[in-house]
Design a protein around this motif. Structure first.
Motif, short mmCIF file in Angstrom:
data_model
loop_
_atom_site.label_atom_id
_atom_site.label_comp_id
_atom_site.label_asym_id
_atom_site.label_seq_id
_atom_site.Cartn_x
_atom_site.Cartn_y
_atom_site.Cartn_z
N ILE B 84 -0.96 14.62 13.02
CA ILE B 84 -1.25 15.03 11.63
C ILE B 84 -2.32 14.13 11.04
CG2 ILE B 84 -0.28 15.15 9.29
CD1 ILE B 84 2.41 15.89 10.61
N ASN B 85 -2.15 12.82 11.27
CA ASN B 85 -3.12 11.87 10.70
C ASN B 85 -4.49 12.00 11.33
OD1 ASN B 85 -1.98 10.45 8.57
ND2 ASN B 85 -0.67 9.33 9.98
N PHE B 88 -5.96 15.32 9.53
CA PHE B 88 -6.30 15.15 8.11
C PHE B 88 -7.13 13.89 7.88
CE2 PHE B 88 -2.70 18.08 7.76
CZ PHE B 88 -3.24 19.01 6.89
N GLY B 89 -6.88 12.86 8.71
CA GLY B 89 -7.66 11.63 8.56
C GLY B 89 -9.14 11.88 8.81
N VAL B 111 -6.71 4.83 -0.08
CA VAL B 111 -6.40 5.11 1.32
C VAL B 111 -5.65 3.95 1.96
CG1 VAL B 111 -7.47 5.41 3.60
CG2 VAL B 111 -8.27 6.76 1.68
N LEU B 113 -3.42 2.15 0.65
CA LEU B 113 -2.11 1.91 0.03
C LEU B 113 -0.99 1.64 1.05
CD1 LEU B 113 -0.49 1.88 -2.70
CD2 LEU B 113 0.08 4.26 -2.21
N PRO B 114 -0.91 2.43 2.14
CA PRO B 114 0.17 2.16 3.09
C PRO B 114 0.11 0.77 3.72
CG PRO B 114 -0.70 4.35 3.43
CD PRO B 114 -1.62 3.67 2.46
N PHE B 115 -1.09 0.15 3.75
CA PHE B 115 -1.18 -1.23 4.24
C PHE B 115 -0.62 -2.20 3.22
CE2 PHE B 115 -5.15 -0.35 7.05
CZ PHE B 115 -4.32 0.10 8.05
N THR B 119 7.03 -1.47 3.01
CA THR B 119 7.58 -0.27 3.65
C THR B 119 8.88 0.18 3.01
OG1 THR B 119 8.59 -1.72 5.28
CG2 THR B 119 6.51 -0.69 5.87
N VAL B 156 7.43 12.50 8.12
CA VAL B 156 6.80 12.26 6.82
C VAL B 156 6.55 10.77 6.61
CG1 VAL B 156 7.17 12.32 4.33
CG2 VAL B 156 7.67 14.34 5.71
N THR B 159 3.87 9.48 8.92
CA THR B 159 2.55 9.95 8.52
C THR B 159 1.99 9.06 7.41
OG1 THR B 159 3.21 12.19 9.05
CG2 THR B 159 1.24 11.94 7.70
N PHE B 160 2.86 8.73 6.45
CA PHE B 160 2.44 7.83 5.37
C PHE B 160 1.96 6.50 5.95
CE2 PHE B 160 3.48 4.29 2.60
CZ PHE B 160 2.82 4.63 1.43
N LEU B 163 -1.43 6.65 7.89
CA LEU B 163 -2.56 7.34 7.27
C LEU B 163 -3.89 6.59 7.30
CD1 LEU B 163 -2.29 9.61 4.22
CD2 LEU B 163 -4.19 8.04 4.35
N GLU B 222 7.72 1.18 13.59
CA GLU B 222 8.04 1.21 12.16
C GLU B 222 9.55 1.30 11.92
OE1 GLU B 222 6.49 0.42 9.70
OE2 GLU B 222 7.87 1.06 8.16
N TYR C 26 -4.07 16.25 0.43
CA TYR C 26 -3.36 15.44 1.42
C TYR C 26 -3.10 14.03 0.87
CZ TYR C 26 -2.77 13.02 5.94
OH TYR C 26 -2.32 12.28 6.99
N LEU C 27 -4.15 13.42 0.31
CA LEU C 27 -4.01 12.05 -0.21
C LEU C 27 -3.08 12.03 -1.42
CD1 LEU C 27 -7.65 10.67 0.13
CD2 LEU C 27 -5.70 10.30 1.62
N PHE C 30 0.57 12.43 -0.15
CA PHE C 30 1.14 11.32 0.62
C PHE C 30 0.94 9.95 -0.04
CE2 PHE C 30 1.47 14.31 4.10
CZ PHE C 30 2.64 13.91 4.69
N LEU C 31 -0.05 9.81 -0.90
CA LEU C 31 -0.30 8.49 -1.50
C LEU C 31 -0.12 8.50 -3.01
CD1 LEU C 31 -3.51 7.43 0.48
CD2 LEU C 31 -1.12 7.00 1.03
N PRO C 111 8.37 -4.74 13.80
CA PRO C 111 8.91 -5.76 12.90
C PRO C 111 10.34 -6.16 13.27
CG PRO C 111 7.85 -4.01 11.64
CD PRO C 111 7.82 -3.59 13.07
N GLY C 213 5.83 -8.09 1.32
CA GLY C 213 6.45 -6.78 1.48
C GLY C 213 7.22 -6.59 2.77
N LEU C 263 -4.89 -3.81 -3.71
CA LEU C 263 -5.98 -2.87 -3.46
C LEU C 263 -7.15 -3.13 -4.41
CD1 LEU C 263 -4.15 0.52 -2.79
CD2 LEU C 263 -5.06 -1.13 -1.17
#
Lengths: 347, 287, 283
Positions: B84-85, B88-89, B111, B113-115, B119, B156, B159-160, B163, B222, C26-27, C30-31, C111, C213, C263
């Motif tokens: 998926i990534n 769409f990526g 983009v 944000l997930p970094f 989690t 899901v 994917t987050f 991304l 993950e 998409y963004l 998901f974001l 992790p 985090g 960010l």
């Protein structure tokens, strides 16, 4: 300050960068290390500057062994090929750097540092750029700032690695003359590395021609051009025609495997044979380039082209066109055994 | 300088080439000590512990149904998320490089944000959003599809998490594709789709594959974002990292370690693949 | 010709809009939506409950512990990153590429496994377990274990950023400094450090975000003792599992805020580096 280099060797792995180098540099001289890339000239410069260590051999400044002294104690000014200006410092701070990092008791007062930096910037005629950053300068300006920075610590020896290598032709020429004048003013013992023969011949007091880690010849620009010591020097400095004696060089009176080296402007050209050693040839190409005329000819039984250069005036007294049949004879030449020549062609 | 750098790589006689810069021994010594203490010694414990199981024990853990199911769920969900990534990526990277639109810089920054988002926060938020009564989950529920607390929920979350990888690896390469090449192709009569398929896509494909592999590798390990949304039903929606935690809580250290070693080997294989890919493409002169 | 070429290298308006539409949807899904949802949920029962949730002593101790862990892990990895990059970028030595690969290792480790290795070392049945018990030293299920696990998972961040950057910058400027008489420290402080400052900040920000985090690794070694060994992410988990959603999202909102700030600062650093013409990343 004079520099003495004795039997210096340097390997990089299996690769021999410097092979038993001996060189004497007199105090106040401006020396060019000239050679193709990979000949070891930069390695030699870096060894003198203390940026690289020799595997063996001796390095003396004014008769004193400096092998044990590291780069910061050698009092050598080094100008890097790509200048290596400190990108986050202004021009002023770049030049002041060497003064600011001195040990506390040797360090000058701020006012004195200011005075000396401006003096140096005036010397390189760039005082008006003091507050700029290196990224805002042209190549030629960076070059001069790099030089001012190296001079700030009052080095006894100045080393320049391809000082004009990254500049375009016009700026190169100007800076060349400027460096020469500057040296005449300051008289610091200076060595610069270059692969450009014109640069070496125009600027240096003496030229050291290097090839494959060895010194081929040391001499004044005149000497290395007019009396090359080896086939390599002949070919590397200036243009040269090769005559293989057996077939096309009857004047050499040489037998066996030898090659005669003749400069294009050392060849006489005539419609009648000069003497019984003259070589009959056909004119293949005539081209006027500025003040000289270049003529290419070939012997009847050979496809190899011989290059001849005449001054325009001389050419005008007896003009030639393609297809003319003429005779040539060298005024000056030198013969080397083929053994040397083989080495040359491998270079 | 260039010739010098090249030749100094050929040093074979000494451990290191001479340099006038100080601090090598201190810097490398500290680096190796720190690396050993923090990473190498602890990781080696993993393999020593597994060794106490013996081959038989290791094999028993491996072939246990619950372990196999967890590996399958982890692997398949990670693969789905990475696919998926990748798709769409690529579109996101394309849009960010080629088009301008209002708010582009904010979108570009988002983009990553997930970094940056912990989690656990991502986990509880996604679980809330995709729950049957959640903002998004309700629309799926209306179609009779359950997302949260099923393997779909795992996809899901993964994917987050994955991304940014594809976007960030493809983006710079896409920027480097010369307009001239495209123009040349177009002037030779290629249509837009042809240009993409034959000129642009081959140039960015290695980067796409790298991004895909990185997202995949990250997804396999993950934990935090998944456990809240997965439902964690053994055999159905239980991922391998969770099984490790479960075994630890039962003090089955050897069992936990055996699963860990398997996961580690999968990750290494993937990263090795990425490295080989990068080596291969750099040799071809394509980035 | 020029006009047709120009058109030929652009998509039609419809395709352009379609692509932008797909990418943004998409963004957003998901974001954008999750980010918004965190704050929405946190404030869903009003400001008062939000404040109450944050002022709870356990929440406070979780916040404190998170800052302690990051406050130790980031400087440790900073020093390591600089030392590793100095050795790797400025010197030639054997085994360099192996070293770079080993530095990346923690990125390849789940992790949970990162936590597990410390359990194997310091746990009751671990290599050093008995010795630690005999000397009454508690590493696992205590603050030191959390710090160690945090260091492990954030280990490569700063080194990864600095190594390519310093390799791209070469060592000529440092050689120039030395030939002008600068000492090793002077060279480092006055020449090297200013040149890598943006890359350094970039690495520190990302390292810090991950350190604060981190969930999986810390979860394994923490022991989940409320008010003692809970970091913010762990506290979020506990609250969430107790169905105390407002409190969970209140604490989560702080972490989300951290992400947003991260960010923003990251973009700012990128912008600053671009403006000053200093590349942020290596070649």
């Amino acid at each position: 300050m004079s520099i003495t280099i004795e039997n210096i060797n340097k390997h990089f792995g299996a690769y021999k960068a410097l092979d038993n180098i001996n060189l004497e540099v007199n105090s106040g001289e401006l020396i060019a290390l000239l050679g193709p890339s990979g000949c070891g000239k930069t390695s030699l410069l870096r060894i003198i500057g203390g940026l690289e260590l020799a595997d063996s051999g001796k390095l003396l400044f004014h008769g004193e062994d400096v092998e044990a002294r590291d780069a910061r104690e050698r009092n050598v000014g080094f100008v890097f090929q790509h200048y290596a200006l400190f990108r986050h410092m202004t021009v002023f701070e770049n030049v002041a750097f060497g003064l600011r990092v001195k040990p506390k008791k040797e360090r000058h007062h701020e006012a004195e540092i200011q005075r000396r930096v401006h003096e140096l910037l005036n010397l390189v005629q760039l005082d008006w750029l003091a507050d700029r950053y290196p990224a805002q300068l042209s190549g030629g300006q960076r070059q001069r700032i790099a030089l001012a920075r190296a001079l700030a610590v009052e080095p006894k020896i100045l080393l320049l690695d391809e000082p004009f290598g990254a500049l375009d032709a016009q700026v190169r020429k100007e800076l060349r003359r400027w460096l020469r004048r500057l040296h005449d003013e300051l008289h610091i013992t200076s060595i610069f590395v270059t692969h450009d023969q014109e640069e070496a011949l125009e600027v240096a007091d003496r030229v050291v021609v290097m090839n494959k880690g060895k010194i081929e010849q040391v001499g004044t620009p005149d000497e290395v051009y007019a009396a090359p010591a080896s086939p390599f020097v002949y070919q590397f400095i200036g243009n040269v025609n090769l005559f293989h004696s057996r077939d096309h060089a009857p004047w050499t009176e040489q037998h066996g495997d030898a090659v005669a080296y003749v400069r294009p402007h050392d060849i006489d050209i005539s419609r009648t044979p000069q003497d019984d050693t003259a070589l009959p040839v056909e004119v293949k190409l005539v081209r006027a380039i500025g003040s000289i005329v270049r003529i290419e000819v070939s012997a009847d039984d050979s496809s190899e082209l011989i290059e001849i250069e005449l001054s325009r005036e001389r050419f005008d007294t007896a003009p030639l066109v393609c297809g003319d049949r003429v005779f040539i004879r060298p005024r000056q030449f030198r013969v080397f055994e083929t053994g040397d020549a083989n080495e040359l062609s491998a270079a | 300088m260039a010739q010098l750098a090249a030749s100094s790589k050929r040093v074979t006689t000494r451990f290191r080439a001479h340099s006038v810069l100080p601090g090598f021994n201190l810097a490398l010594g500290f680096t190796l000590l720190y690396l050993s203490l923090i990473v190498l010694v602890p990781l080696s414990a993993l393999f020593f512990k597994t060794a106490t199981l013996g081959w038989g024990g290791f094999f028993d853990v491996l072939t246990n149904d619950r372990v196999l199911s967890s590996l399958r769920v982890t692997f398949l969900a990670s693969l789905a998320a990475a696919v998926i990534n990748a798709f769409f990526g690529l579109i996101v990277a394309w849009v960010l490089v080629r088009y301008t639109f209002p708010g582009k810089r904010i979108v570009d920054a988002l983009v990553d944000l997930p970094f940056a988002l912990p989690t656990a926060v991502a986990g509880i938020t996604l679980a809330t959003l995709y729950a049957p009564h959640g903002w998004i989950g309700q629309y799926f529920a209306a179609q009779g599809i359950k997302v949260a607390y099923t393997p779909l929920g795992i996809v899901v979350a993964l994917t987050f998490i994955g991304l940014p990888f594809v976007v960030r690896t493809v983006q710079p390469v896409l920027e480097d594709v010369e307009a001239g090449v495209e123009e040349a192709a177009a002037s030779l009569g290629a249509g837009r789709w042809d240009v993409f398929r034959r000129v642009i896509f081959p140039a960015i494909f290695p980067a796409l594959l790298t991004g895909f592999s990185l997202a995949f590798a990250r997804a396999i390990g993950e934990y935090g974002s998944v456990i809240f949304i997965a439902g964690n039903m053994p055999y159905i929606s239980e991922i391998s990292p969770l099984l490790i935690v479960a075994k630890l809580e039962q003090y089955d250290y050897a069992g936990a370690t055996a699963i860990a070693v398997i996961m580690l080997l999968i990750s290494f294989a993937l990263l090795l693949g990425v490295n080989a890919l990068q080596w291969w493409t750099s040799r071809r002169g394509v980035r | 010709m020029a006009i047709t070429t120009r058109i030929a290298t652009h998509e039609s308006k419809a395709v352009t809009l379609l692509f932008i539409g797909v990418a943004l949807t998409y963004l957003l899904l998901f974001l954008g939506l999750p980010l918004f949802a965190v704050f929405y949920q946190a404030f869903s029962k009003g400001w008062d409950l939000y404040w109450v949730a944050l002022q709870e002593p356990d929440a406070w101790s979780a916040i404190k512990l998170t800052f302690i862990a990051a406050g130790i892990a980031v400087p440790c990895n900073l020093v390591f990153g600089i030392a590793a990059a100095w050795a790797i970028a400025k010197f030639e030595f054997k085994g360099k590429s192996l070293l770079i690969t080993l530095i990346d290792l923690p990125f390849a480790v789940s992790p949970v496994v990162s936590g597990l290795v410390y359990v194997l070392l310091f746990g009751a049945q671990g290599w050093f377990g008995e010795w630690l018990q005999a000397h009454d030293i508690k590493l696992l299920f205590a603050v030191p274990g959390i710090v160690l696990a945090t260091i492990f998972v954030t280990f490569p961040f700063i080194a990864r950023e600095l190594i390519p950057l310093m390799q791209a910058q070469g060592k000529e400027e440092e050689e120039a400094a030395v030939s002008l008489g600068a000492s090793g420290w002077q060279t480092f402080w006055r020449v090297t450090l200013p040149n890598i400052k943006w890359g350094l900040m970039y690495g520190v920000i990302l390292c810090n975000a991950r350190a604060m985090g981190e969930f999986g690794a810390v979860s394994v070694v923490s022991g989940h003792i409320r008010g003692m060994t809970n970091t913010m992410p762990l506290h979020v988990e506990i609250l969430y599992n107790e169905y105390n959603f407002v409190a969970a999202f209140a604490v989560a909102s702080l972490l989300a805020l951290l992400a947003v700030v991260t960010l923003a600062v990251k973009s700012l650093v990128e912008w600053q580096a671009k403006r000053s013409g200093e590349p942020l990343h290596g070649a």
